[in-house]
Design a protein around this motif. Structure first.
Motif, PDB file in Angstrom:
ATOM      1  N   ILE A 180       0.839  -1.211   0.000  1.00  9.13           N
ATOM      2  CA  ILE A 180       0.000   0.000   0.000  1.00  9.13           C
ATOM      3  C   ILE A 180       0.867   1.251   0.000  1.00  9.13           C
ATOM      4  N   ALA A 181       1.933   1.249   0.804  1.00  8.70           N
ATOM      5  CA  ALA A 181       2.816   2.418   0.871  1.00  8.70           C
ATOM      6  C   ALA A 181       3.461   2.694  -0.481  1.00  8.70           C
ATOM      7  N   VAL A 182       3.893   1.637  -1.160  1.00 11.01           N
ATOM      8  CA  VAL A 182       4.507   1.816  -2.486  1.00 11.01           C
ATOM      9  C   VAL A 182       3.483   2.385  -3.460  1.00 11.01           C
ATOM     10  N   MET A 183       2.241   1.873  -3.430  1.00  7.79           N
ATOM     11  CA  MET A 183       1.219   2.377  -4.347  1.00  7.79           C
ATOM     12  C   MET A 183       0.935   3.858  -4.121  1.00  7.79           C
ATOM     13  N   VAL A 184       0.929   4.271  -2.865  1.00  7.64           N
ATOM     14  CA  VAL A 184       0.632   5.671  -2.557  1.00  7.64           C
ATOM     15  C   VAL A 184       1.775   6.588  -2.976  1.00  7.64           C
ATOM     16  N   LEU A 185       3.011   6.144  -2.760  1.00 13.44           N
ATOM     17  CA  LEU A 185       4.177   7.000  -2.982  1.00 13.44           C
ATOM     18  C   LEU A 185       4.773   6.880  -4.373  1.00 13.44           C
ATOM     19  N   TRP A 186       4.473   5.801  -5.083  1.00  8.92           N
ATOM     20  CA  TRP A 186       5.190   5.511  -6.319  1.00  8.92           C
ATOM     21  C   TRP A 186       4.975   6.576  -7.391  1.00  8.92           C
ATOM     22  N   ARG A 187       3.732   7.050  -7.507  1.00  4.85           N
ATOM     23  CA  ARG A 187       3.432   8.004  -8.578  1.00  4.85           C
ATOM     24  C   ARG A 187       4.153   9.335  -8.387  1.00  4.85           C
ATOM     25  N   ARG A 188       4.692   9.576  -7.179  1.00  2.10           N
ATOM     26  CA  ARG A 188       5.415  10.823  -6.943  1.00  2.10           C
ATOM     27  C   ARG A 188       6.866  10.753  -7.393  1.00  2.10           C
ATOM     28  N   LEU A 189       7.316   9.564  -7.775  1.00  2.00           N
ATOM     29  CA  LEU A 189       8.707   9.428  -8.212  1.00  2.00           C
ATOM     30  C   LEU A 189       8.914  10.142  -9.537  1.00  2.00           C
ATOM     31  N   PRO A 190      10.024  10.845  -9.693  1.00  2.43           N
ATOM     32  CA  PRO A 190      10.288  11.522 -10.972  1.00  2.43           C
ATOM     33  C   PRO A 190      10.839  10.539 -11.998  1.00  2.43           C
ATOM     34  N   GLY A 191      10.794  10.937 -13.268  1.00  6.00           N
ATOM     35  CA  GLY A 191      11.434  10.163 -14.327  1.00  6.00           C
ATOM     36  C   GLY A 191      10.653   8.926 -14.734  1.00  6.00           C
ATOM     37  N   PRO A 192      11.308   8.005 -15.444  1.00  4.28           N
ATOM     38  CA  PRO A 192      10.632   6.819 -15.984  1.00  4.28           C
ATOM     39  C   PRO A 192      10.050   5.906 -14.912  1.00  4.28           C
ATOM     40  N   ALA A 193      10.644   5.872 -13.711  1.00  4.19           N
ATOM     41  CA  ALA A 193      10.159   4.966 -12.667  1.00  4.19           C
ATOM     42  C   ALA A 193       8.708   5.270 -12.311  1.00  4.19           C
ATOM     43  N   GLY A 194       8.341   6.541 -12.319  1.00  4.31           N
ATOM     44  CA  GLY A 194       6.982   6.908 -11.972  1.00  4.31           C
ATOM     45  C   GLY A 194       5.952   6.455 -12.983  1.00  4.31           C
ATOM     46  N   ALA A 195       6.399   6.107 -14.200  1.00  2.00           N
ATOM     47  CA  ALA A 195       5.471   5.645 -15.225  1.00  2.00           C
ATOM     48  C   ALA A 195       5.036   4.201 -15.005  1.00  2.00           C
ATOM     49  N   VAL A 196       5.779   3.445 -14.215  1.00  3.49           N
ATOM     50  CA  VAL A 196       5.410   2.064 -13.912  1.00  3.49           C
ATOM     51  C   VAL A 196       4.208   2.085 -12.975  1.00  3.49           C
ATOM     52  N   PRO A 197       3.160   1.283 -13.246  1.00  2.00           N
ATOM     53  CA  PRO A 197       1.990   1.277 -12.360  1.00  2.00           C
ATOM     54  C   PRO A 197       2.361   0.966 -10.919  1.00  2.00           C
ATOM     55  N   GLY A 198       1.821   1.734  -9.984  1.00  2.00           N
ATOM     56  CA  GLY A 198       2.163   1.557  -8.579  1.00  2.00           C
ATOM     57  C   GLY A 198       1.771   0.196  -8.037  1.00  2.00           C
ATOM     58  N   ALA A 199       0.626  -0.356  -8.487  1.00  2.00           N
ATOM     59  CA  ALA A 199       0.196  -1.671  -8.013  1.00  2.00           C
ATOM     60  C   ALA A 199       1.197  -2.744  -8.419  1.00  2.00           C
ATOM     61  N   LEU A 200       1.657  -2.676  -9.658  1.00  2.24           N
ATOM     62  CA  LEU A 200       2.630  -3.661 -10.126  1.00  2.24           C
ATOM     63  C   LEU A 200       3.940  -3.515  -9.367  1.00  2.24           C
ATOM     64  N   ALA A 201       4.387  -2.286  -9.159  1.00  2.39           N
ATOM     65  CA  ALA A 201       5.631  -2.064  -8.420  1.00  2.39           C
ATOM     66  C   ALA A 201       5.515  -2.572  -6.985  1.00  2.39           C
ATOM     67  N   GLY A 202       4.378  -2.300  -6.337  1.00  2.00           N
ATOM     68  CA  GLY A 202       4.196  -2.744  -4.961  1.00  2.00           C
ATOM     69  C   GLY A 202       4.197  -4.249  -4.833  1.00  2.00           C
ATOM     70  N   VAL A 203       3.482  -4.930  -5.742  1.00  2.00           N
ATOM     71  CA  VAL A 203       3.444  -6.402  -5.700  1.00  2.00           C
ATOM     72  C   VAL A 203       4.817  -6.982  -6.006  1.00  2.00           C
ATOM     73  N   ALA A 204       5.519  -6.410  -6.983  1.00  2.00           N
ATOM     74  CA  ALA A 204       6.838  -6.913  -7.338  1.00  2.00           C
ATOM     75  C   ALA A 204       7.829  -6.760  -6.187  1.00  2.00           C
ATOM     76  N   LEU A 205       7.816  -5.613  -5.523  1.00  2.09           N
ATOM     77  CA  LEU A 205       8.738  -5.390  -4.410  1.00  2.09           C
ATOM     78  C   LEU A 205       8.392  -6.293  -3.218  1.00  2.09           C
ATOM     79  N   ALA A 206       7.091  -6.457  -2.944  1.00  2.32           N
ATOM     80  CA  ALA A 206       6.693  -7.333  -1.842  1.00  2.32           C
ATOM     81  C   ALA A 206       7.061  -8.784  -2.135  1.00  2.32           C
TER      82      ALA A 206
END
Length: 505
Positions: A180-206
């Motif tokens: 949940i924390a990654v999903m909330v904060l992910w879209r605030r990342l600058p550059g290409p990383a922020g373009a990755v969907p937050g849900a996918l990033a959160g599940v991948a990191l977990a």
């Protein structure tokens, strides 16, 4: 030679540019849809592969048909509660028959051009339905977040939250909360990383954290896409004739259609392309759900999260939503085993966030400030969904919305004045009834008429009535007969009660 009406430099690169935009958007939508398809399936109590199958059908079947150009379909959190109850009552095997019947009903509604009528449903009821779904989803996924067994009913889940704090697995809670924390904060990342969907990033990191730390948490069980396909058989189709199953089919069709068409109205506000044809979109959804039912998969709706991601990613045509189905199909066929490493707590975090987004906090505040009656309808509908079930909760909300509208429109007013130079001493009391005389306002009407002086003659004028129902007609005729037996009586009514009733009828 340039295309008629265009310059040679403008139209030639338009097709490649559009295709590039649609391909890029389709990848983004597929990445957004992947964790949601799996998480919704798990929360619905069915194999994870069924969520992927519904996502594929939403792209390849519904996405190809006309209706809405940029809206994306797939399994929706809004149907999770209803599907879970259906699976618990009738079994996974009967799910295909229920979904197929709902899809056929949607096809019939689309053919009868009923799609546009869904816009007449009170927005407060729809928001209340979504809020109720969000609350039920949160209550159920809190248990999945802690790898704990959940009670059967929503109220029991709420009552057991205190016990959950003791039984929850802390490692699973940490993975879900981290998602949940990654999903909330992910879209605030600058550059290409922020373009990755937050849900996918959160599940991948977990998932990576759980593998590296070798955490003993529950994970997704995978049996393979082909093994998960289960067409309904004759015995399961025969079970549809029970009253409960028919109610489930009706609820699936109506709720999926309402959610789809309200989503279409929202998506149309996000882009400048062709507007949605509601009847054709209803037919497209019906075709998709029919195919999903034949495959034994989850029901689908158009989903605002994936649709908004499609628009924001720059999609130009329906090719983007078709291609998103292609990417989901390739993933489901080529690498389904990768799902078996995903922690259930991480998917629960995705759905908790989705449930939270369904809660219309800002809408409630706005309605309370501007239209308190609508705010009450919203809150009561949400509470009814939590206390009973989705179908009954929506019926309660619709009934309350109709009652509120009837109350607000049934205004009746009685005006009086004395005719003649004698005034109250020897004149006639002129009584005029205005507005809409319905049973809801009958006590007020009778109070006003019975308060008139019994010893003075009265002239009754019903010319100002726009509506007179049977209850008020009967009451007025009874009052008129009662007055005729008094010293005053009813003199020279401009329009007798019976004639005025026939005119209004």
């Amino acid at each position: 030679m340039p295309w008629p009406g265009t310059s040679g430099a403008s139209w030639v690169p338009s097709v490649p540019a559009t295709l590039r935009a649609d391909v890029g958007a389709s990848v983004v939508v597929a990445l957004v849809a992947l964790p949601l398809c799996v998480g919704i399936a798990v929360a619905s109590g069915v194999p994870a592969e069924l969520g992927l199958i519904t996502g594929v059908v939403g792209g390849l079947v519904t996405g190809f048909l006309p209706g809405s150009s940029l809206q994306v379909s797939g399994p929706a959190a809004g149907l999770t509660v209803l599907v879970f109850e259906a699976v618990r009552t009738y079994g996974v095997g009967a799910l295909g028959a229920l979904v197929c019947a709902a899809g056929l009903l949607q096809l019939v509604m689309g053919a009868l051009r009923l799609g546009r009528w869904f816009r007449a449903i009170s927005v407060a009821v729809v928001q209340g339905m979504l809020a109720g779904i969000g609350l039920v989803l949160i209550a159920s996924q809190l248990y999945a977040l802690g790898d704990a067994r959940a009670p059967g009913h929503t109220l029991a889940k709420v009552a057991g939250l205190g016990r959950l704090g003791v039984e929850a697995d802390l490692a699973a809670v940490a993975l879900g909360a981290g998602t949940i924390a990654v999903m909330v904060l992910w879209r605030r990342l600058p550059g290409p990383a922020g373009a990755v969907p937050g849900a996918l990033a959160g599940v991948a990191l977990a998932t990576s954290a759980s593998r590296l730390l070798e955490l003993p948490v529950a994970r997704v069980e995978v049996a393979g896409v082909l093994a998960a396909v289960s067409p309904p058989w004759a015995g399961e189709v025969a079970a549809l004739w029970s009253p409960g199953a028919l109610a489930t089919v009706l609820a699936l069709a109506l709720i999926a259609s309402a959610e789809t068409l309200f989503s279409a109205a929202a998506v149309d506000r996000l882009h400048e392309g062709p507007r949605t044809d509601y009847d054709r979109e209803l037919i497209a959804q019906g075709a998709g759900n029919t195919v999903c039912g034949l495959l034994g998969a989850l029901p689908m709706t158009a989903v605002i999260v994936r649709s908004a991601a499609n628009v924001e990613a720059g999609a130009r045509t329906r090719a983007s939503r078709v291609l998103h189905g292609v990417w989901l199909l390739l993933f489901a066929v080529l690498v389904p085993a990768s799902l078996s490493v995903v922690p259930l707590a991480s998917l629960a975090g995705v759905l908790l966030y989705a449930g939270w987004k369904l809660l219309p906090g800002r809408a409630v505040r706005t309605l309370w400030a501007e239209h308190r009656g609508e705010a009450v309808v919203l809150v009561v509908t949400a509470g009814a969904v939590v206390a009973t079930n989705l179908f009954e909760g929506v019926l309660v909300g619709l009934g309350l919305a109709v009652a509120k509208s009837a109350w607000e429109t049934s205004h009746v007013h009685v005006e009086t004045r004395w005719e003649g130079s004698e005034g109250p001493e020897g004149g006639v009391l002129w009584v005029r009834v205005l507005g809409n005389a319905t049973f809801l306002r009958l006590p007020k009407l009778l109070d006003a008429l019975e308060a008139l002086p019994a010893d003075r003659p009265v002239r009754l004028d019903l010319g100002g009535l726009r509506h007179l129902d049977h209850a008020c007609l009967t009451a007025l005729e009874g009052w008129q007969r009662q007055r005729e037996g008094t010293a005053g009586g009813v003199r020279g009514a401009r329009e007798p009660v019976g004639e005025r009733a026939e005119e209004l009828g």
